[in-house]
Design a protein around this motif. Structure first.
Motif, PDB file in Angstrom:
ATOM      1  N   PHE A  30       0.839  -1.204   0.000  1.00 42.86           N
ATOM      2  CA  PHE A  30       0.000   0.000   0.000  1.00 42.86           C
ATOM      3  C   PHE A  30       0.874   1.253   0.000  1.00 42.86           C
ATOM      4  CE2 PHE A  30      -3.682  -2.614   1.470  1.00 42.86           C
ATOM      5  CZ  PHE A  30      -4.574  -2.214   0.486  1.00 42.86           C
ATOM      6  N   THR A  33       2.146   1.755  -3.449  1.00 42.71           N
ATOM      7  CA  THR A  33       1.052   2.210  -4.311  1.00 42.71           C
ATOM      8  C   THR A  33       0.826   3.707  -4.155  1.00 42.71           C
ATOM      9  OG1 THR A  33      -0.035   0.050  -4.248  1.00 42.71           O
ATOM     10  CG2 THR A  33      -1.411   1.928  -4.819  1.00 42.71           C
ATOM     11  N   TYR A  34       0.762   4.168  -2.910  1.00 38.59           N
ATOM     12  CA  TYR A  34       0.513   5.587  -2.658  1.00 38.59           C
ATOM     13  C   TYR A  34       1.695   6.448  -3.124  1.00 38.59           C
ATOM     14  CZ  TYR A  34      -3.174   3.657   0.313  1.00 38.59           C
ATOM     15  OH  TYR A  34      -4.241   2.962   0.797  1.00 38.59           O
ATOM     16  N   THR A  54      -3.159  -5.730  -3.790  1.00 42.71           N
ATOM     17  CA  THR A  54      -3.714  -4.665  -2.956  1.00 42.71           C
ATOM     18  C   THR A  54      -4.353  -3.634  -3.875  1.00 42.71           C
ATOM     19  OG1 THR A  54      -1.577  -3.507  -2.928  1.00 42.71           O
ATOM     20  CG2 THR A  54      -2.064  -4.963  -1.066  1.00 42.71           C
ATOM     21  N   ASP A  56      -6.728   0.156  -3.803  1.00 36.91           N
ATOM     22  CA  ASP A  56      -7.348   1.269  -3.085  1.00 36.91           C
ATOM     23  C   ASP A  56      -7.701   2.346  -4.098  1.00 36.91           C
ATOM     24  OD1 ASP A  56      -8.240   3.317  -1.502  1.00 36.91           O
ATOM     25  OD2 ASP A  56      -6.469   3.390  -0.224  1.00 36.91           O
ATOM     26  N   GLY A  60      -5.726   6.205  -0.827  1.00 41.69           N
ATOM     27  CA  GLY A  60      -5.386   6.512   0.555  1.00 41.69           C
ATOM     28  C   GLY A  60      -6.327   7.459   1.264  1.00 41.69           C
ATOM     29  N   ARG A  66      -9.892   0.101   1.480  1.00 43.11           N
ATOM     30  CA  ARG A  66      -8.767  -0.672   0.933  1.00 43.11           C
ATOM     31  C   ARG A  66      -9.180  -2.136   0.776  1.00 43.11           C
ATOM     32  NH1 ARG A  66      -3.273   0.873   3.981  1.00 43.11           N
ATOM     33  NH2 ARG A  66      -4.011  -0.830   5.264  1.00 43.11           N
TER      34      ARG A  66
END
Length: 82
Positions: A30, A33-34, A54, A56, A60, A66
């Motif tokens: 995560f 990813t962010y 994962t 989202d 975030g 999520r």
């Protein structure tokens, strides 16, 4: 990882251990990813041959939305429209 890294073209291994290492991997995915302003990541994309994804879509902003998929399987698919 960048194509043609072998981990990206081989079937990933199933997740069999649900432990702190898995939790750490999920948190790291995560975070990655962010950092890349993405919405999802598969474990092979970070060099880990595990069946783990994962997602989202809020990037975030809504932590409760999520989604983590462990050992996902496609059991039905439909061809695209013509």
């Amino acid at each position: 990882m960048k194509y043609p890294d072998p981990v990206l073209s081989q079937p990933a291994e199933p997740v069999t251990e649900f432990d702190d290492d898995l939790s750490k991997l999920i948190a790291d995915m995560f975070e990655t990813t962010y950092a890349e302003q993405g919405v999802g990541l598969a474990a092979p994309q970070v060099g880990v041959s595990k069946r783990l994804v994962t997602i989202d879509l809020s990037v975030g902003k809504v932590p409760k939305d999520r989604l983590v998929l462990i050992n996902p399987e496609i059991i039905w698919a439909r061809a695209g429209s013509t």
